[in-house]
Design a protein around this motif. Sequence first.
Motif, short mmCIF file in Angstrom:
data_model
loop_
_atom_site.label_atom_id
_atom_site.label_comp_id
_atom_site.label_asym_id
_atom_site.label_seq_id
_atom_site.Cartn_x
_atom_site.Cartn_y
_atom_site.Cartn_z
N ARG A 64 0.83 -1.21 0.00
CA ARG A 64 0.00 0.00 0.00
C ARG A 64 0.87 1.26 0.00
NH1 ARG A 64 -5.61 -0.54 1.05
NH2 ARG A 64 -5.62 1.70 0.70
N LYS A 65 2.01 1.20 0.70
CA LYS A 65 2.91 2.35 0.73
C LYS A 65 3.37 2.71 -0.68
CE LYS A 65 7.20 1.59 1.54
NZ LYS A 65 8.53 1.24 2.15
N THR A 66 3.81 1.70 -1.44
CA THR A 66 4.26 1.94 -2.81
C THR A 66 3.12 2.40 -3.69
OG1 THR A 66 5.97 0.25 -2.54
CG2 THR A 66 5.43 0.90 -4.78
N PHE A 67 1.94 1.81 -3.51
CA PHE A 67 0.77 2.20 -4.29
C PHE A 67 0.43 3.67 -4.06
CE2 PHE A 67 -3.88 2.73 -4.59
CZ PHE A 67 -4.10 2.30 -5.89
N ASN A 68 0.45 4.10 -2.81
CA ASN A 68 0.13 5.50 -2.52
C ASN A 68 1.16 6.45 -3.15
OD1 ASN A 68 -2.14 4.83 -1.02
ND2 ASN A 68 -1.03 4.79 0.93
N TYR A 69 2.41 6.03 -3.14
CA TYR A 69 3.45 6.86 -3.76
C TYR A 69 3.21 6.98 -5.27
CZ TYR A 69 7.91 8.31 -5.72
OH TYR A 69 8.87 8.96 -6.45
N ILE A 70 2.91 5.87 -5.92
CA ILE A 70 2.66 5.90 -7.36
C ILE A 70 1.45 6.78 -7.67
CG2 ILE A 70 1.96 4.48 -9.33
CD1 ILE A 70 3.61 2.21 -8.11
N CYS A 71 0.42 6.69 -6.86
CA CYS A 71 -0.76 7.55 -7.05
C CYS A 71 -0.37 9.03 -6.96
CB CYS A 71 -1.83 7.24 -6.01
SG CYS A 71 -2.74 5.70 -6.28
N ASN A 291 11.86 -0.21 -10.49
CA ASN A 291 12.83 0.56 -9.71
C ASN A 291 12.18 1.26 -8.53
OD1 ASN A 291 14.80 -0.28 -11.43
ND2 ASN A 291 15.33 1.72 -12.22
N ILE A 292 10.93 1.69 -8.69
CA ILE A 292 10.22 2.32 -7.58
C ILE A 292 10.07 1.32 -6.43
CG2 ILE A 292 7.94 3.14 -6.84
CD1 ILE A 292 7.73 4.59 -9.52
N VAL A 293 9.72 0.09 -6.77
CA VAL A 293 9.59 -0.95 -5.74
C VAL A 293 10.92 -1.15 -5.00
CG1 VAL A 293 9.22 -3.42 -5.39
CG2 VAL A 293 7.69 -2.14 -6.90
N ILE A 294 12.03 -1.11 -5.76
CA ILE A 294 13.36 -1.25 -5.15
C ILE A 294 13.70 -0.02 -4.31
CG2 ILE A 294 15.83 -1.42 -5.62
CD1 ILE A 294 15.11 -3.00 -8.15
#
Length: 348
Positions: A64-71, A291-294
Amino acid sequence: MGPIRGLRRKRKIEKVVDQNAALSSLPYQPESLDWWDHFSKRITGPSSQLKDLPKFESVLKISRKTFNYICSLVKEEMMARPANFTDLNGKLLSLNDRVAIALRRLSSGESLSAVGDLLGINQSTVAQITWRFVEAMEARGLHHLRWPSTEAEMKEIKSKFERIRGLCLPNCCGSLSDSLVLKSSTFFKLSEEGKRLNGEKVKISEGTELREFIVGDLGFPLLPWLLTPYQGDSLTDSQANFNKQLSATRMVAQRALARLKETWRIIQGVMWRPDKNRLPRIILVCCLLHNIVIDLEDEVRDEMSLSHRHDSAYRQQVCESGDDSASILRDKLSLYLFGRLPSIDSST
């Protein structure tokens, strides 16, 4: 006098633009936690109980943290332009809905119709949302794909390669796989001109310095900045040891590509015809997401199963071309690695 023809429609469009503009001007706030409950019921059905809903990470392959950042990255592009994306019931899709739809399409590799049927959305809507997401990521996420900009960053990369499986391959900066792609790339031109892999050299013997380099398989030409394995069966001990160390280093690239393809399966899945023409841009965005996930140290990445082969149908190709000076350098490096030359010494 009656209204001017078309004026009512014009005012309606202007209203939509104003609404979208107002929405895009607000700072992004993650939607409430029950957003996922509503969204996941598209998959399981409206009568599903909370305990039956699929986990967020299992559907979208990120936290969810990564999802919110992508949003937060794509919000402006995804919401600024007028686009009344709705589901089959006519409900307007939120930013979270749109990003989740695009991520599901990219991560699952399923066809547009399969994603649409699963989420209760028209397949043309899935296509439009996915492509808008791709454009938004190109506009906002390119900083997640770059060559190391400082000597400290490059030293950290080289240090990690040097420590692979307890081996010692000095000054290596990466691995590659496919000669044709390499030669058509800007990276090849910059490296040939000395504008890449041009950092600190190391001294491996008297009068011999090793510049920064990458490694490749037998399908690549042997170059001063691109070292490849020895060919043949009658290899010396030092040559066999050199090949072993290169093979261990190349596994980093193998695992990285395997993880990329397993996470973002649209790269190897069924492509809708218009998507095929956009494949390079889709691959770029999958790399940005990877790369965002990393970069965000997403824990979901470490929980995924991983194979070591990213292309089981790959046939080893052999490139016969090479550079004489690179051949001499490889020989000296192989002897150094085998312990016949003095210990390594940094030089400026």
